[in-house]
Design an enzyme around this catalytic site. Structure first.
Site, short mmCIF file in Angstrom:
data_model
loop_
_atom_site.label_atom_id
_atom_site.label_comp_id
_atom_site.label_asym_id
_atom_site.label_seq_id
_atom_site.Cartn_x
_atom_site.Cartn_y
_atom_site.Cartn_z
N ASN A 283 -6.73 -2.70 -6.78
CA ASN A 283 -6.90 -4.15 -6.81
C ASN A 283 -6.56 -4.65 -8.20
OD1 ASN A 283 -7.84 -4.64 -4.12
ND2 ASN A 283 -9.72 -3.59 -4.69
N GLU B 18 -9.25 2.37 -6.23
CA GLU B 18 -10.24 2.70 -5.22
C GLU B 18 -9.91 4.04 -4.57
OE1 GLU B 18 -11.48 -0.40 -2.70
OE2 GLU B 18 -11.54 -1.87 -4.31
N ARG C 249 -7.03 -7.38 -9.93
CA ARG C 249 -7.77 -8.61 -10.20
C ARG C 249 -9.19 -8.24 -10.62
NH1 ARG C 249 -11.00 -8.11 -5.83
NH2 ARG C 249 -10.07 -7.50 -3.85
N HIS D 86 -17.10 5.71 -0.91
CA HIS D 86 -16.09 4.82 -1.50
C HIS D 86 -16.40 4.70 -2.99
CE1 HIS D 86 -13.39 1.09 -1.04
NE2 HIS D 86 -13.63 1.22 -2.33
N LYS E 64 0.82 -1.22 0.00
CA LYS E 64 0.00 0.00 0.00
C LYS E 64 0.85 1.27 0.00
CE LYS E 64 -3.77 -2.34 -0.08
NZ LYS E 64 -3.25 -3.61 -0.52
N LYS F 290 -17.68 -4.55 1.51
CA LYS F 290 -18.74 -4.02 0.66
C LYS F 290 -19.97 -4.92 0.71
CE LYS F 290 -15.05 -2.38 -2.34
NZ LYS F 290 -14.28 -2.66 -3.57
N VAL G 81 -15.35 -8.57 -7.16
CA VAL G 81 -16.64 -9.20 -6.89
C VAL G 81 -17.75 -8.45 -7.62
CG1 VAL G 81 -18.31 -9.82 -5.11
CG2 VAL G 81 -15.86 -10.04 -4.64
#
Length: 457
Positions: A289, A275, A291, A208, A116, A237, A294
């Protein structure tokens, strides 16, 4: 294009990847633990391989077992889905050493964004706005106290290798800081094997907002708008929607182009999500992220772009054919994560599904791998499936969601459907007036006490 891929995941995301592969004419290999022997993706795959007992560390996180499954089936590529090994740079490198393509970003980008502190440093270099904070990991309490005084309280302590809300503690005063540092380090060490932490100014009532990007590693990248993921419980989330009720078109295009430009400069290849916290008209980067997310169906519903299809094509070396001008945003989409949990207490509820009836109709999509008679094992995440609706505008999407939730029947276990039946009828939600703390406040005030006994009409 690949002839055969192995899907190194389970549940709804494994089924989602399998469907995308079949539409591309690619043969599929499902891997599974003994607990998932009767899973839907195992039944539908061209081949399946058992890779171990129920504990994830002995199956879905078992790299030798996954390599062996690739070898015996002849799979040329592996899709990690999300979770498990999806953001493990070393795993991607090991696959490359065995001439197996990792369907995801380059290992160096996974590693860069997985730290991070490095991610924030890189974001600043690429012109992405960030939350004011420490320039790197804090080495001791005295340094942390000095930085906190400069930032101004309250501050948030975060794990450098963190994610999913773990290793995050708030200090509202100088007296709170030592305990917050100690607790964050303990959690970070336990969750990630790294107790490095850093500080950021705490935004009190942010939303967010995340930006979906797609790059091919050859200088081309586009953004596909934003998702508002502000309804959260314990930093997880719960409800995602696009477009955000808080943004206007110029804001959306500005932050989207900043992200796309950054991915072009980085040479990023795959899907990715940047994000942000958003407060008082300003965006503050928090993480990326590397990837599939979801909540990716929300973006698919408003753009018509199959993100998993694009992810596979890019991994196979195909250039990005989609241009930014060709990305068209249509209507409004909302996703609810349906978990096997009691809607008021959030107590896990594994067990056998006695009856299953998903909703249908125009603009309704259910991404789930469960069926009547399927037993949800207690070993993994409690996600049962995702209900996604699309409408011409937000009001139509909300009314469609309300109707779809009332149709959704899952008997034999507790689910969070009643939570969403309550939320979709709430005035704040209907008016888009919520931030990342809204749901926690709602639950703390007993918002589900009466709703926990909800019975669908």
């Amino acid at each position: 294009m690949f002839e055969k891929i192995l899907i190194a995941n389970r549940g709804e995301i494994a089924l989602r990847i399998l469907r995308a592969a079949k539409e591309l004419g690619i043969a599929t290999v499902a891997v599974h633990s003994t607990a998932d022997a009767h899973a839907m993706h195992v039944k539908l795959a061209d081949e399946s391989v058992c890779i171990g007992p129920p504990p994830a560390r002995e199956s879905y996180l078992n790299i030798p077992a996954l390599l062996g499954a690739c070898e015996i089936t002849g799979a040329e590529a592996l899709h990690p889905g999300y979770g498990f090994l999806a953001e493990n740079a070393r795993f991607a490198e090991i696959l490359a050493d065995h001439h197996i393509v990792f369907i995801g970003p380059k290992p160096e980008h996974i590693r860069l964004m997985g730290d991070k502190i490095e991610a924030k440093t890189t974001a600043i270099r690429l012109g992405i706005p960030c939350v004011p904070g420490s320039p790197g990991a804090v080495t001791g309490d005295k340094e942390a106290a000095a930085i906190a005084r400069t930032l101004g309280f309250p501050v948030i302590v975060k794990a450098a290798a963190g994610g999913g809300g773990r290793g995050m503690k708030v200090a509202r005063s100088a007296n709170d800081l030592p305990v917050a540092l100690e607790m964050a380090r303990i959690e970070a060490k336990a969750a990630f094997g790294d107790d490095s932490v850093y500080l950021e100014r705490l935004l009190e009532k942010p939303r967010h907002i995340e930006i979906q990007v797609l790059g091919d590693g050859h200088g081309k990248a586009v953004h596909l708008g934003e998702r508002d993921c502000s309804l959260q419980r314990r930093n997880q989330k719960v409800w995602e929607e696009s477009p955000s009720p808080a943004l206007n078109a110029p804001q959306r295009l500005e932050i989207g182009e900043i992200c796309a430009n950054a991915m072009r400069e980085l040479g990023y290849a795959s899907v990715g999500t940047l994000e942000f916290l958003y407060e008082n008209g300003k965006f503050y980067f928090i993480e990326m992220n590397t990837r599939i997310q979801v909540e990716h169906p929300v973006t698919e519903m408003i753009t018509g772009v199959d993100l998993v299809n694009e992810q596979i094509r890019i991994a196979a070396g195909s250039p990005l054919t989609l241009t930014q001008k060709e990305v068209a945003f249509q209507g409004h989409a909302i996703e609810c994560r349906i978990n096997a949990e009691h809607s008021a207490t959030f107590r896990p509820s594994p067990g056998k599904i006695a009856y299953y009836h998903p909703p249908g109709g125009l603009g309704v999509r259910v991404d789930s791998a469960v069926y009547a008679g399927y037993s949800i094992p207690p070993n993994y995440d409690s996600l049962v499936g995702k209900l996604i609706v699309h409408g011409r505008n937000r009001n139509e999407a909300l009314m469609r969601l309300r109707r779809a939730l009332d149709e959704f029947i899952i008997d034999g276990i507790d689910t969070t459907i009643p939570l969403f039946q309550t939320l979709v009828r709430n005035a704040d939600i209907q008016n888009g007036l919520y931030d990342i703390h809204w749901l926690e406040r709602f639950l703390a005030l007993g918002g589900m006490d009466e709703a926990s006994a909800w019975v669908s009409p």
